[in-house]
Design a protein around this motif. Structure first.
Motif, short mmCIF file in Angstrom:
data_model
loop_
_atom_site.label_atom_id
_atom_site.label_comp_id
_atom_site.label_asym_id
_atom_site.label_seq_id
_atom_site.Cartn_x
_atom_site.Cartn_y
_atom_site.Cartn_z
N LEU A 44 0.82 -1.20 0.00
CA LEU A 44 0.00 0.00 0.00
C LEU A 44 0.87 1.27 0.00
O LEU A 44 0.56 2.24 -0.69
CB LEU A 44 -0.95 0.01 1.20
N MET A 45 1.94 1.24 0.75
CA MET A 45 2.84 2.39 0.77
C MET A 45 3.51 2.57 -0.59
O MET A 45 3.68 3.69 -1.07
CB MET A 45 3.88 2.24 1.88
N LEU A 46 3.89 1.47 -1.23
CA LEU A 46 4.50 1.54 -2.55
C LEU A 46 3.51 2.10 -3.57
O LEU A 46 3.88 2.96 -4.38
CB LEU A 46 4.97 0.15 -2.97
N VAL A 47 2.29 1.64 -3.52
CA VAL A 47 1.25 2.17 -4.43
C VAL A 47 1.04 3.66 -4.18
O VAL A 47 0.92 4.44 -5.11
CB VAL A 47 -0.07 1.38 -4.27
N GLY A 48 1.02 4.06 -2.92
CA GLY A 48 0.87 5.48 -2.60
C GLY A 48 2.03 6.31 -3.10
O GLY A 48 1.85 7.41 -3.62
N LEU A 49 3.23 5.78 -2.98
CA LEU A 49 4.42 6.49 -3.45
C LEU A 49 4.38 6.65 -4.97
O LEU A 49 4.62 7.74 -5.49
CB LEU A 49 5.68 5.72 -3.04
N VAL A 50 4.05 5.58 -5.67
CA VAL A 50 3.98 5.65 -7.13
C VAL A 50 2.87 6.62 -7.55
O VAL A 50 3.06 7.43 -8.47
CB VAL A 50 3.75 4.24 -7.73
N GLY A 51 1.74 6.58 -6.88
CA GLY A 51 0.67 7.51 -7.18
C GLY A 51 1.07 8.95 -6.92
O GLY A 51 0.74 9.85 -7.69
N GLY A 52 1.79 9.16 -5.85
CA GLY A 52 2.26 10.51 -5.53
C GLY A 52 3.23 11.04 -6.56
O GLY A 52 3.17 12.20 -6.97
N LEU A 53 4.12 10.19 -7.01
CA LEU A 53 5.09 10.60 -8.04
C LEU A 53 4.37 10.89 -9.36
O LEU A 53 4.72 11.85 -10.05
CB LEU A 53 6.15 9.51 -8.24
N ALA A 54 3.39 10.10 -9.70
CA ALA A 54 2.63 10.35 -10.92
C ALA A 54 1.88 11.67 -10.81
O ALA A 54 1.78 12.42 -11.77
CB ALA A 54 1.66 9.20 -11.19
N GLY A 55 1.35 11.95 -9.63
CA GLY A 55 0.64 13.21 -9.42
C GLY A 55 1.57 14.40 -9.55
O GLY A 55 1.21 15.42 -10.15
N CYS A 56 2.77 14.30 -9.04
CA CYS A 56 3.74 15.40 -9.17
C CYS A 56 4.07 15.64 -10.63
O CYS A 56 4.19 16.78 -11.07
CB CYS A 56 5.03 15.07 -8.41
N ASN A 57 4.23 14.57 -11.37
CA ASN A 57 4.54 14.71 -12.79
C ASN A 57 3.38 15.38 -13.52
O ASN A 57 3.59 16.20 -14.40
CB ASN A 57 4.81 13.32 -13.37
N THR A 58 2.16 15.04 -13.15
CA THR A 58 0.99 15.65 -13.77
C THR A 58 0.93 17.13 -13.46
O THR A 58 0.66 17.94 -14.35
CB THR A 58 -0.29 14.95 -13.26
N PHE A 59 1.19 17.53 -12.22
CA PHE A 59 1.16 18.94 -11.87
C PHE A 59 2.27 19.71 -12.58
O PHE A 59 2.08 20.85 -12.99
CB PHE A 59 1.28 19.13 -10.35
N ALA A 60 3.42 19.09 -12.74
CA ALA A 60 4.52 19.75 -13.45
C ALA A 60 4.13 19.99 -14.91
O ALA A 60 4.38 21.06 -15.46
CB ALA A 60 5.79 18.91 -13.38
N GLY A 61 3.50 19.02 -15.53
CA GLY A 61 3.04 19.17 -16.91
C GLY A 61 1.97 20.24 -17.03
O GLY A 61 1.97 21.03 -17.97
N ALA A 62 1.07 20.28 -16.07
CA ALA A 62 0.02 21.31 -16.09
C ALA A 62 0.63 22.69 -15.92
O ALA A 62 0.22 23.65 -16.57
CB ALA A 62 -1.00 21.04 -15.00
N GLY A 63 1.63 22.81 -15.08
CA GLY A 63 2.32 24.10 -14.89
C GLY A 63 2.98 24.57 -16.17
O GLY A 63 2.93 25.75 -16.50
N LYS A 64 3.58 23.66 -16.91
CA LYS A 64 4.20 24.03 -18.18
C LYS A 64 3.15 24.47 -19.19
O LYS A 64 3.37 25.41 -19.96
CB LYS A 64 5.01 22.84 -18.73
#
Length: 53
Positions: free
Chosen positions: A13-33
């Motif tokens: 569950l922690m691994l899934v949360g970490l991967v989800g968090g990293l994907a979310g950061c990448n999405t926000f970075a793309g939206a910012g660009k």
């Protein structure tokens, strides 16, 4: 035996949360660009209008 299974479940569950968090950061970075590019387009259009007068 049950605690070992619970530990594995918690680790997964922690691994899934970490991967989800990293994907979310990448999405926000793309939206910012995208927002930045939109702002640049508006700035360029405003300069074009200003230079046409």
């Amino acid at each position: 035996m049950k605690q070992l299974s619970l530990k594995k479940l918690m680790a997964m569950l922690m691994l899934v949360g970490l991967v989800g968090g990293l994907a979310g950061c990448n999405t926000f970075a793309g939206a910012g660009k995208d927002v930045q590019r939109g702002g640049e387009a508006v700035t360029d259009a405003a300069r074009d209008v200003q230079n046409s007068y």
